[in-house]
Scaffold this active site. Structure first.
Site, PDB file in Angstrom:
ATOM      1  CB  SER A 125      -0.885  -0.017   1.247  1.00 11.02           C
ATOM      2  OG  SER A 125      -1.412   1.262   1.479  1.00 11.02           O
ATOM      3  CD  GLU A 127      -2.538   5.340   3.990  1.00 10.77           C
ATOM      4  OE1 GLU A 127      -2.086   5.761   5.063  1.00 10.77           O
ATOM      5  OE2 GLU A 127      -3.252   6.014   3.238  1.00 10.77           O
ATOM      6  CE1 TYR A 149      -4.001  -1.772   5.314  1.00 11.90           C
ATOM      7  CE2 TYR A 149      -3.061   0.317   4.605  1.00 11.90           C
ATOM      8  CZ  TYR A 149      -3.612  -0.923   4.305  1.00 11.90           C
ATOM      9  OH  TYR A 149      -3.767  -1.299   2.980  1.00 11.90           O
TER      10      TYR A 149
HETATM   11  P1  NAP Z   1     -11.361  -5.013   1.526  1.00 12.29           P
HETATM   12  O1  NAP Z   1     -12.494  -4.717   0.582  1.00 12.29           O
HETATM   13  O2  NAP Z   1     -11.377  -4.406   2.868  1.00 12.29           O
HETATM   14  O3  NAP Z   1     -11.261  -6.595   1.638  1.00 12.29           O
HETATM   15  C1  NAP Z   1     -10.393  -7.176   2.559  1.00 12.29           C
HETATM   16  C2  NAP Z   1     -10.521  -8.675   2.439  1.00 12.29           C
HETATM   17  O4  NAP Z   1      -9.674  -9.265   3.420  1.00 12.29           O
HETATM   18  C3  NAP Z   1     -11.914  -9.210   2.664  1.00 12.29           C
HETATM   19  O5  NAP Z   1     -12.154 -10.255   1.736  1.00 12.29           O
HETATM   20  C4  NAP Z   1     -11.888  -9.801   4.074  1.00 12.29           C
HETATM   21  O6  NAP Z   1     -12.615 -11.001   4.161  1.00 12.29           O
HETATM   22  C5  NAP Z   1     -10.432 -10.135   4.236  1.00 12.29           C
HETATM   23  N1  NAP Z   1     -10.007  -9.883   5.618  1.00 12.29           N
HETATM   24  C6  NAP Z   1     -10.055  -8.759   6.299  1.00 12.29           C
HETATM   25  N2  NAP Z   1      -9.561  -8.918   7.540  1.00 12.29           N
HETATM   26  C7  NAP Z   1      -9.230 -10.204   7.617  1.00 12.29           C
HETATM   27  C8  NAP Z   1      -8.713 -10.986   8.653  1.00 12.29           C
HETATM   28  N3  NAP Z   1      -8.391 -10.471   9.821  1.00 12.29           N
HETATM   29  N4  NAP Z   1      -8.565 -12.292   8.393  1.00 12.29           N
HETATM   30  C9  NAP Z   1      -8.849 -12.796   7.173  1.00 12.29           C
HETATM   31  N5  NAP Z   1      -9.351 -12.090   6.156  1.00 12.29           N
HETATM   32  C10 NAP Z   1      -9.523 -10.808   6.391  1.00 12.29           C
HETATM   33  O7  NAP Z   1      -9.968  -4.613   0.860  1.00 12.29           O
HETATM   34  P2  NAP Z   1      -9.645  -4.186  -0.645  1.00 12.29           P
HETATM   35  O8  NAP Z   1      -9.956  -2.749  -0.798  1.00 12.29           O
HETATM   36  O9  NAP Z   1     -10.206  -5.168  -1.580  1.00 12.29           O
HETATM   37  O10 NAP Z   1      -8.052  -4.321  -0.628  1.00 12.29           O
HETATM   38  C11 NAP Z   1      -7.404  -5.553  -0.920  1.00 12.29           C
HETATM   39  C12 NAP Z   1      -5.996  -5.506  -0.383  1.00 12.29           C
HETATM   40  O11 NAP Z   1      -5.287  -4.403  -0.964  1.00 12.29           O
HETATM   41  C13 NAP Z   1      -5.903  -5.323   1.127  1.00 12.29           C
HETATM   42  O12 NAP Z   1      -4.790  -6.052   1.585  1.00 12.29           O
HETATM   43  C14 NAP Z   1      -5.640  -3.824   1.273  1.00 12.29           C
HETATM   44  O13 NAP Z   1      -4.974  -3.556   2.477  1.00 12.29           O
HETATM   45  C15 NAP Z   1      -4.787  -3.551   0.047  1.00 12.29           C
HETATM   46  N6  NAP Z   1      -4.856  -2.195  -0.468  1.00 12.29           N
HETATM   47  C16 NAP Z   1      -6.068  -1.642  -0.792  1.00 12.29           C
HETATM   48  C17 NAP Z   1      -6.098  -0.353  -1.306  1.00 12.29           C
HETATM   49  C18 NAP Z   1      -7.413   0.285  -1.707  1.00 12.29           C
HETATM   50  O14 NAP Z   1      -7.439   1.488  -1.961  1.00 12.29           O
HETATM   51  N7  NAP Z   1      -8.493  -0.463  -1.819  1.00 12.29           N
HETATM   52  C19 NAP Z   1      -4.928   0.372  -1.515  1.00 12.29           C
HETATM   53  C20 NAP Z   1      -3.711  -0.250  -1.196  1.00 12.29           C
HETATM   54  C21 NAP Z   1      -3.682  -1.525  -0.692  1.00 12.29           C
HETATM   55  P3  NAP Z   1     -13.957 -11.202   5.011  1.00 12.29           P
HETATM   56  O15 NAP Z   1     -15.049 -11.359   3.994  1.00 12.29           O
HETATM   57  O16 NAP Z   1     -13.708 -12.456   5.738  1.00 12.29           O
HETATM   58  O17 NAP Z   1     -14.100 -10.011   5.904  1.00 12.29           O
END
Ligand code: NAP
Length: 320
Positions: A125, A127, A149
């Site tokens: 990320s 971040e 985070y």
């Molecule tokens: P998201 O919509 O919040 O989805 C997170 C996923 O991780 C969900 O499927 C959730 O599954 C699972 N999860 C969350 N906490 C967990 C835990 N403690 N144990 C197991 N599973 C867990 O995130 P996203 O926006 O798709 O982002 C995907 C990845 O990219 C993440 O790693 C995020 O940090 C990273 N990222 C995102 C962005 C952005 O702008 N979106 C930018 C940079 C990096 P459940 O259904 O079980 O809750």
């Protein structure tokens, strides 16, 4: 047929990535925390429900990862699962740091011990950069994370590099800046602004409460960003890539745009210092030259174009 594992498949990026890989004729295996409790809303929305094989896997349990790796020997492993909210990480620093780092270590150590040539994508990320002296950020910019985070993601990023350099594990860090879509969780800023604004317009809510909006971020469109994830694992050699739009805008500009679009009066906006975070990045934007050059990744949307898409999609799907 290639086989891909996706963790975090129920989330925004997981669902769009699954859709892309299904279009590309992959066998998609979604690793979920609980087999009996899978939220299929996003898969239904993208018309891919029923096309994913789910496997229960606790990423904190090394042996459950090993078992699945041995059963499927996947070509690609996209690790997207994380506690992904900066705000929540200030409330739950230990859980966030433990989960977001230990899970990555378990995946890479399993692949190393089994001597698999599975390619790994780690969701890093922007971040991680935190307090930066020079903009735009590129792949050489030093990290100075400003939240639990960001610390967890920086640690996972270095774990990925270490496994690549020390053990030849084919691990790519995709360093993604904020990216949005209709499937974004409702607690994230852009989704919250659009959804609440529509609720105000339909008189179901009175006001929009926000924290510090005089900060700038580099925002993009999630369906385009997941293409970069896939492209990054189609290369012969693993590298790290920044995926971003290349410009930043004020959060206040986003609210102004959405309020003007929906003809909402500015007095519906409540700025609440109680919602300010302990530390905040003031401005950040990235340089996507490496991804565009080496991956042939294409991106040229302004975030106002993305906002138009999101407002239309949200209002078409909103039950009033
Ligand atoms: P998201 O919509 O919040 O989805 C997170 C996923 O991780 C969900 O499927 C959730 O599954 C699972 N999860 C969350 N906490 C967990 C835990 N403690 N144990 C197991 N599973 C867990 O995130 P996203 O926006 O798709 O982002 C995907 C990845 O990219 C993440 O790693 C995020 O940090 C990273 N990222 C995102 C962005 C952005 O702008 N979106 C930018 C940079 C990096 P459940 O259904 O079980 O809750």
């Amino acid at each position: 047929m290639k086989t891909a594992f996706i963790t975090g498949i129920t989330g925004q990026d997981g669902a769009y990535l699954a859709q892309l890989l299904i279009q590309k004729k992959y066998q998609v295996i979604g690793l979920t925390r609980s087999y009996n409790n899978i939220n299929v809303t996003n898969f239904k929305y993208l018309n891919i429900d029923g096309q994913i094989t789910f496997e229960e896997c606790d990423l904190l349990d090394f042996s459950s990862i090993i078992k699945l790796l041995l059963r499927y020997r996947p070509d690609e492993f996209y690790n997207l699962a994380a506690q992904s909210s900066v705000g929540v990480s200030f409330e739950q620093p230990i859980g966030t740091i433990n989960y977001n780092t230990q899970s990555v270590l378990n995946i890479l150590e399993s692949i190393r011990l089994l001597k698999l040539d599975t390619k790994v994508y780690q969701a890093s990320s922007s971040e991680m950069f935190g307090r930066v002296n020079t903009l735009p950020v590129n792949e050489q910019t030093p990290l100075h994370p400003l939240s639990p985070y960001a610390i967890s993601k920086a640690s996972a990023y270095w774990i990925g590099i270490n496994y690549r350099e020390s053990y030849n594990v084919n691990c790519v860090n995709g360093i993604l800046f904020n990216h949005e879509s209709y499937l974004r969780s409702p607690n994230f800023f852009v989704k919250k602004v659009i959804r609440t604004s529509l609720e105000i317009k339909h008189k179901n809510k009175d006001s929009l409460h926000v924290g510090d909006i005089d900060i700038k971020r580099d925002f993009g469109y999630a369906p385009d960003y997941v293409k970069a994830m896939w492209l990054s694992l189609q290369q012969d050699k693993p590298y790290d890539y920044i995926i971003c739009s290349g410009t930043s805008i004020y959060l206040r500009e986003i609210i102004d745009y959405v309020f003007d679009y929906l003809s909402i009066s500015k007095d519906k906006l409540i700025e609440d210092p109680a919602l300010f975070r302990p530390t905040e990045i003031v401005d950040i934007y990235g340089d996507n030259t490496k991804a565009k050059t080496m991956l042939n990744w294409e991106y040229d949307k302004s975030f106002f174009d993305v906002l138009d898409i999101l407002i239309h999609e949200e209002s078409a799907n909103m039950k009033v």
